[in-house]
Design a protein around this motif. Structure first.
Motif, PDB file in Angstrom:
ATOM      1  N   TRP A  74      41.103  33.127  40.576  1.00 42.58           N
ATOM      2  CA  TRP A  74      40.029  33.045  39.584  1.00 42.58           C
ATOM      3  C   TRP A  74      38.844  33.975  39.860  1.00 42.58           C
ATOM      4  O   TRP A  74      38.160  34.403  38.943  1.00 42.58           O
ATOM      5  CB  TRP A  74      39.529  31.609  39.484  1.00 42.58           C
ATOM      6  CG  TRP A  74      40.541  30.662  38.930  1.00 42.58           C
ATOM      7  CD1 TRP A  74      40.864  30.465  37.612  1.00 42.58           C
ATOM      8  CD2 TRP A  74      41.391  29.790  39.662  1.00 42.58           C
ATOM      9  NE1 TRP A  74      41.846  29.512  37.495  1.00 42.58           N
ATOM     10  CE2 TRP A  74      42.199  29.078  38.735  1.00 42.58           C
ATOM     11  CE3 TRP A  74      41.556  29.520  41.027  1.00 42.58           C
ATOM     12  CZ2 TRP A  74      43.140  28.128  39.116  1.00 42.58           C
ATOM     13  CZ3 TRP A  74      42.495  28.577  41.411  1.00 42.58           C
ATOM     14  CH2 TRP A  74      43.270  27.895  40.461  1.00 42.58           C
ATOM     15  N   PHE A  75      38.577  34.280  41.127  1.00 44.48           N
ATOM     16  CA  PHE A  75      37.378  35.054  41.475  1.00 44.48           C
ATOM     17  C   PHE A  75      37.713  36.488  41.878  1.00 44.48           C
ATOM     18  O   PHE A  75      36.919  37.145  42.541  1.00 44.48           O
ATOM     19  CB  PHE A  75      36.613  34.381  42.618  1.00 44.48           C
ATOM     20  CG  PHE A  75      36.003  33.044  42.279  1.00 44.48           C
ATOM     21  CD1 PHE A  75      36.158  32.468  41.036  1.00 44.48           C
ATOM     22  CD2 PHE A  75      35.256  32.360  43.232  1.00 44.48           C
ATOM     23  CE1 PHE A  75      35.605  31.240  40.725  1.00 44.48           C
ATOM     24  CE2 PHE A  75      34.691  31.134  42.936  1.00 44.48           C
ATOM     25  CZ  PHE A  75      34.866  30.569  41.678  1.00 44.48           C
ATOM     26  N   GLU A  76      38.852  36.982  41.492  1.00 38.35           N
ATOM     27  CA  GLU A  76      39.295  38.304  41.943  1.00 38.35           C
ATOM     28  C   GLU A  76      38.291  39.390  41.548  1.00 38.35           C
ATOM     29  O   GLU A  76      37.876  39.498  40.400  1.00 38.35           O
ATOM     30  CB  GLU A  76      40.654  38.638  41.340  1.00 38.35           C
ATOM     31  CG  GLU A  76      41.211  39.964  41.827  1.00 38.35           C
ATOM     32  CD  GLU A  76      42.574  40.271  41.233  1.00 38.35           C
ATOM     33  OE1 GLU A  76      43.165  41.299  41.631  1.00 38.35           O
ATOM     34  OE2 GLU A  76      43.042  39.502  40.377  1.00 38.35           O
ATOM     35  N   GLY A  77      37.875  40.178  42.547  1.00 38.78           N
ATOM     36  CA  GLY A  77      36.982  41.298  42.304  1.00 38.78           C
ATOM     37  C   GLY A  77      35.521  40.944  42.134  1.00 38.78           C
ATOM     38  O   GLY A  77      34.683  41.829  41.936  1.00 38.78           O
ATOM     39  N   LEU A  78      35.181  39.640  42.219  1.00 36.80           N
ATOM     40  CA  LEU A  78      33.788  39.225  42.018  1.00 36.80           C
ATOM     41  C   LEU A  78      33.036  39.111  43.338  1.00 36.80           C
ATOM     42  O   LEU A  78      33.617  38.736  44.362  1.00 36.80           O
ATOM     43  CB  LEU A  78      33.742  37.852  41.322  1.00 36.80           C
ATOM     44  CG  LEU A  78      34.271  37.767  39.888  1.00 36.80           C
ATOM     45  CD1 LEU A  78      34.219  36.326  39.411  1.00 36.80           C
ATOM     46  CD2 LEU A  78      33.460  38.667  38.961  1.00 36.80           C
ATOM     47  N   PRO A  79      31.738  39.415  43.333  1.00 39.58           N
ATOM     48  CA  PRO A  79      30.914  39.088  44.494  1.00 39.58           C
ATOM     49  C   PRO A  79      30.966  37.577  44.725  1.00 39.58           C
ATOM     50  O   PRO A  79      31.015  36.798  43.764  1.00 39.58           O
ATOM     51  CB  PRO A  79      29.510  39.529  44.081  1.00 39.58           C
ATOM     52  CG  PRO A  79      29.708  40.455  42.928  1.00 39.58           C
ATOM     53  CD  PRO A  79      30.954  40.016  42.239  1.00 39.58           C
TER      54      PRO A  79
ATOM     55  N   ALA B   5      32.483  30.444  33.854  1.00 40.37           N
ATOM     56  CA  ALA B   5      31.565  31.015  32.876  1.00 40.37           C
ATOM     57  C   ALA B   5      32.350  31.876  31.889  1.00 40.37           C
ATOM     58  O   ALA B   5      33.463  32.315  32.173  1.00 40.37           O
ATOM     59  CB  ALA B   5      30.503  31.856  33.580  1.00 40.37           C
ATOM     60  N   ASP B   6      31.759  32.121  30.727  1.00 40.02           N
ATOM     61  CA  ASP B   6      32.438  32.929  29.710  1.00 40.02           C
ATOM     62  C   ASP B   6      32.669  34.356  30.201  1.00 40.02           C
ATOM     63  O   ASP B   6      33.760  34.905  30.049  1.00 40.02           O
ATOM     64  CB  ASP B   6      31.621  32.936  28.411  1.00 40.02           C
ATOM     65  CG  ASP B   6      31.564  31.566  27.757  1.00 40.02           C
ATOM     66  OD1 ASP B   6      32.508  30.774  27.975  1.00 40.02           O
ATOM     67  OD2 ASP B   6      30.580  31.284  27.050  1.00 40.02           O
ATOM     68  N   GLU B   7      31.641  34.945  30.772  1.00 36.16           N
ATOM     69  CA  GLU B   7      31.751  36.291  31.327  1.00 36.16           C
ATOM     70  C   GLU B   7      31.073  36.283  32.691  1.00 36.16           C
ATOM     71  O   GLU B   7      29.853  36.390  32.783  1.00 36.16           O
ATOM     72  CB  GLU B   7      31.098  37.322  30.411  1.00 36.16           C
ATOM     73  CG  GLU B   7      31.787  37.480  29.064  1.00 36.16           C
ATOM     74  CD  GLU B   7      31.162  38.579  28.234  1.00 36.16           C
ATOM     75  OE1 GLU B   7      30.372  39.370  28.796  1.00 36.16           O
ATOM     76  OE2 GLU B   7      31.448  38.659  27.031  1.00 36.16           O
ATOM     77  N   ALA B   8      31.859  36.151  33.734  1.00 38.80           N
ATOM     78  CA  ALA B   8      31.292  35.962  35.073  1.00 38.80           C
ATOM     79  C   ALA B   8      31.010  37.276  35.780  1.00 38.80           C
ATOM     80  O   ALA B   8      31.800  38.215  35.717  1.00 38.80           O
ATOM     81  CB  ALA B   8      32.230  35.119  35.925  1.00 38.80           C
ATOM     82  N   GLY B   9      29.867  37.312  36.458  1.00 37.98           N
ATOM     83  CA  GLY B   9      29.523  38.453  37.284  1.00 37.98           C
ATOM     84  C   GLY B   9      29.587  38.144  38.760  1.00 37.98           C
ATOM     85  O   GLY B   9      29.380  39.013  39.600  1.00 37.98           O
ATOM     86  N   ALA B  10      29.874  36.865  39.102  1.00 34.74           N
ATOM     87  CA  ALA B  10      29.961  36.453  40.500  1.00 34.74           C
ATOM     88  C   ALA B  10      30.682  35.108  40.559  1.00 34.74           C
ATOM     89  O   ALA B  10      30.853  34.430  39.545  1.00 34.74           O
ATOM     90  CB  ALA B  10      28.573  36.347  41.136  1.00 34.74           C
TER      91      ALA B  10
END
Length: 204
Positions: free
Chosen positions: A92-97, A20-25
């Motif tokens: 790629w998912f560092e720090g994301l829920p 996604a452009d700006e991912a929250g998870a």
């Protein structure tokens, strides 16, 4: 779309990333026992999740990458999945829920590994509650073992049964059978609404 090969204890897994452009998870989706990551419901959910600002990783298990049709034992599936989770979390998912998910066998893997992989939520598509015609062989315990928010999207005519709702678990029924092909709009809509609801409080 980005494709990556990730080493696991049971051979390389293949991951198709839809960022996604700006991912929250981050959402990881596994395939069914005899199918691949191109299953219509997985594709529909991946597209809907990305529109919600969620990175999506479609995970192909090592046995499929190696060209085998018969699924690996559950312990191997789980170990390979957790290796992929670790790699994605570091890159790629560092720090994301993280939301674990998948269809059928992939949903079972997501449930079994949710605690060890520190999933924040679990999304199950066509969870195989029991083998067709054998309701006495229930797999409800795998769902009951998950203590984070869980969504199950199930076909109304699924011969693999209908899971029960629970304290942290919602069950949404859509038209169709185990493939969920007849209810793709409902699958995508229910998944997107749920993802938005459960990930919003997790984003700092």
């Amino acid at each position: 779309m980005t494709t990556a090969r990730i080493d696991t204890p049971h051979g390389p897994a293949r991951v198709e990333l839809h960022l996604a452009d700006e991912a929250g998870a981050g959402l990881l989706l596994g395939h069914g026992a005899g199918g691949g990551i191109d299953a219509p419901d997985l594709v529909a959910v991946a597209g809907a999740a990305r529109k919600q600002g969620v990175h999506v990783a479609l995970v192909e298990q090592p046995y499929r990458v190696a060209g085998r049709k018969a699924p690996a034992p559950a312990k191997q599936l789980d170990a390979a999945w957790l290796a992929v989770v670790e790699e994605l979390s570091d890159r790629w998912f560092e720090g994301l829920p993280l939301v674990f998910g998948g269809r059928s066998s992939g949903a079972r893997v997501a449930c079994r590994t949710a605690e060890q992989g520190q999933a924040d939520a679990v999304l199950c598509l066509a969870f195989p509650e029991h083998p067709p015609g054998k309701p006495e062989k229930s797999r409800q315990a795998e769902l009951d073992g998950v203590d984070v928010p869980t969504l199950v999207v199930q076909g109304e005519k699924d011969p693999f049964g209908r899971p029960e709702a629970g304290p942290h678990r919602e069950v949404v029924m859509v038209p169709g059978d185990h493939s969920l092909k007849a209810g793709l709009d409902g699958v995508a809509r229910a998944s997107a609404e749920w993802l938005a609801r459960v990930t919003r409080p997790l984003v700092s």
